[in-house]
Enzyme design. Sequence first.
Site, PDB file in Angstrom:
ATOM      1  N   HIS A   1       0.850  -1.199   0.000  1.00 47.81           N
ATOM      2  CA  HIS A   1       0.000   0.000   0.000  1.00 47.81           C
ATOM      3  C   HIS A   1       0.885   1.249   0.000  1.00 47.81           C
ATOM      4  O   HIS A   1       2.094   1.177   0.117  1.00 47.81           O
ATOM      5  CB  HIS A   1      -0.979   0.011   1.179  1.00 47.81           C
ATOM      6  CG  HIS A   1      -0.399   0.400   2.512  1.00 47.81           C
ATOM      7  ND1 HIS A   1      -1.154   0.914   3.540  1.00 47.81           N
ATOM      8  CD2 HIS A   1       0.866   0.324   2.981  1.00 47.81           C
ATOM      9  CE1 HIS A   1      -0.387   1.140   4.585  1.00 47.81           C
ATOM     10  NE2 HIS A   1       0.833   0.809   4.286  1.00 47.81           N
TER      11      HIS A   1
ATOM     12  N   GLU B   1      -0.433  -3.748  11.902  1.00 49.75           N
ATOM     13  CA  GLU B   1       0.253  -3.368  10.660  1.00 49.75           C
ATOM     14  C   GLU B   1       1.720  -3.764  10.763  1.00 49.75           C
ATOM     15  O   GLU B   1       2.337  -4.210   9.792  1.00 49.75           O
ATOM     16  CB  GLU B   1       0.110  -1.860  10.432  1.00 49.75           C
ATOM     17  CG  GLU B   1       0.504  -1.445   9.039  1.00 49.75           C
ATOM     18  CD  GLU B   1       0.168   0.003   8.755  1.00 49.75           C
ATOM     19  OE1 GLU B   1      -0.874   0.256   8.143  1.00 49.75           O
ATOM     20  OE2 GLU B   1       0.960   0.896   9.153  1.00 49.75           O
TER      21      GLU B   1
END
Lengths: 137, 137, 137, 137, 137, 137
Positions: free
Chosen positions: C16, C126
């Site tokens: 991302h 994350e």
Amino acid sequence: MPKVTVHRKAHFNAAHRLYRKDWSDEKNFAVFNKCSNPNYHGHNYELIVSLTGEIDATTGYVYDLGKLKDLIKSEIEECFDHKNLNIEVDEFKELNPTAENICVVTYQKLRKHLPTDLDLKITLYETPRNFVSYSGE
Amino acid sequence: MPKVTVHRKAHFNAAHRLYRKDWSDEKNFAVFNKCSNPNYHGHNYELIVSLTGEIDATTGYVYDLGKLKDLIKSEIEECFDHKNLNIEVDEFKELNPTAENICVVTYQKLRKHLPTDLDLKITLYETPRNFVSYSGE
Amino acid sequence: MPKVTVHRKAHFNAAHRLYRKDWSDEKNFAVFNKCSNPNYHGHNYELIVSLTGEIDATTGYVYDLGKLKDLIKSEIEECFDHKNLNIEVDEFKELNPTAENICVVTYQKLRKHLPTDLDLKITLYETPRNFVSYSGE
Amino acid sequence: MPKVTVHRKAHFNAAHRLYRKDWSDEKNFAVFNKCSNPNYHGHNYELIVSLTGEIDATTGYVYDLGKLKDLIKSEIEECFDHKNLNIEVDEFKELNPTAENICVVTYQKLRKHLPTDLDLKITLYETPRNFVSYSGE
Amino acid sequence: MPKVTVHRKAHFNAAHRLYRKDWSDEKNFAVFNKCSNPNYHGHNYELIVSLTGEIDATTGYVYDLGKLKDLIKSEIEECFDHKNLNIEVDEFKELNPTAENICVVTYQKLRKHLPTDLDLKITLYETPRNFVSYSGE
Amino acid sequence: MPKVTVHRKAHFNAAHRLYRKDWSDEKNFAVFNKCSNPNYHGHNYELIVSLTGEIDATTGYVYDLGKLKDLIKSEIEECFDHKNLNIEVDEFKELNPTAENICVVTYQKLRKHLPTDLDLKITLYETPRNFVSYSGE
């Protein structure tokens, strides 16, 4: 080409008891303590399979870890997972399923499906504090 | 003096894809599966750098781990962290950034900054279940 | 019946970048720092899905964790794993894929497939040091 | 005084099977899958016991974690560790030993030995990926 | 906007002893056991700082975790890391540095630097098996 | 019989400082940085003791891990746990308690109580990111 070791983790849950059929319950308890409980106990076994060999210049792989994952699934997880090792796994019908012996059996079951130019090492965690390793010596 | 190995963990996050430029997308997918996604995917790489050598009698250190931390930061983290390995890291412009190859490149980048009497080993986790190690053989 | 929370861990790897299309690269870098790298970076996301409800007296389950595992696979892993979140996941085409937003989208994707009498909470790592959680408030 | 939660981790290994005596093996397998194996399987259960209450101004403790460790040992570990839960633990002779039910039973066994002004919460990991929690609701 | 909790992990190493100046060594040992050792002992403290609030529609962040990392560094790590808590940290000169009290002091030190519309929770691991949490109640 | 390595994890908490008595505080700080703090700091040390040898055909054990656990407790934990290494442990009265030196001392203390046909290796984590290992070379 450089010689690299690739490692893949897997796991299985199983029941077992440590004992010798030719010993009394008392002797088994004296040697194996609560691990000899005739009603079994169990573990979440964590497994690390390590292969050492040269990097393939075409792919950059020593061995495809996806293929290794599938091999561990078919040869080890399907045989050991959610099983009673003493009762349901042929290799332990006459062999005490200590972590040491499970580690050696895992090595033997995988060794025959892997290229002979790759070295194999097995590490097996019986609990987060007790583990064993074997590389075929 | 006793010969001891000192280890330092570090980490970096990066995007990559596995593929060969001289292969079609179909062939790349057949070999590298979803790891060949042309839009990239990524990992939190965990790195262990291990140095083996004699303890220095004056300090009790094999190698100052604070110095090693700084070296890993300048040579590895600053080059790889939050980067697209295929596009932004020179070493992988013509080399497939498999875990194996990243591990060897990390070894080569650190080796030249470390004393020659210390043995170096690199361990690289691509995921918690897939990892590789290399010690210069 | 007692009200219990059952938790299931899963994971996916993805690329991302954090940025707003209506901002310049400079502004994106000022706000999102190296996370705004236009060439993307990536993570091993670890996911915990938690369901709270009464134990079913017949089975002793709040919810079958095998069924939950399958649901996470079909709704989340197949959509996010080995993907570029910005390019390949519809929900993030106009929404910045911060950990917070990925967590909320995961909640929304799972919520509609789960019984309404079960409370849902999502926790998303994350990195091992940065994580977020959301329970629909 | 500030209200703080103190947590203590412990663990035990046990065998179990999930099934209902009033169901056939087929029905048990349909509902509980391989967890219904009549020969049992097992786990390394990880337990977190959490107590919430005001800090004692004299000691700075909410509750002495050494005392809590001993209580978990005598009430939980000595009853569950290296046992077959279905056969050897009274509470599960008529109650299916799902993670949910083991968690509730653990709560009930500890609750009666703890001061009533402390809130109690139990978290139980059956595997690293499956876990449950209960706080008496 | 959805209300999400963001978490950041940090750590510090410190020495401490648990005792009251107005008690004899015998009484301190009776209450705090080996934690009262007059020569100190120490821990690797692991810290989780959790902030709950609405997602900012512009950035997709609840709070910039890079900014939170810096705040934890300046307010907590620089004060506690590689220190003797009893001797070198003002807050513990008259306050017993139990995990509970370190957790509350950490909360108070961070609370004043954070926006009032964000809820704060602190979790502090003194060892991998003993930890505490506090959210300002 | 196959040659297997068995590993047992243990832990202890201790205070220490790194310094040489024959150096000034300034020189100690220049070399050992904040680890030389005269008021001490501390760690949760995690220890792995590894023994390599042939499996005993009768028991299936290389070495009884319960016996090894007890040996680590009497020889290492009782000497190091909740202690100030510099002040209270004889071995470090003239030897700087770096992770390297603690690892070698642990090896020496255990070696003399273990069968000579078993190889011994010690791994010692000072923090989750810094660790050392020694096998008697």
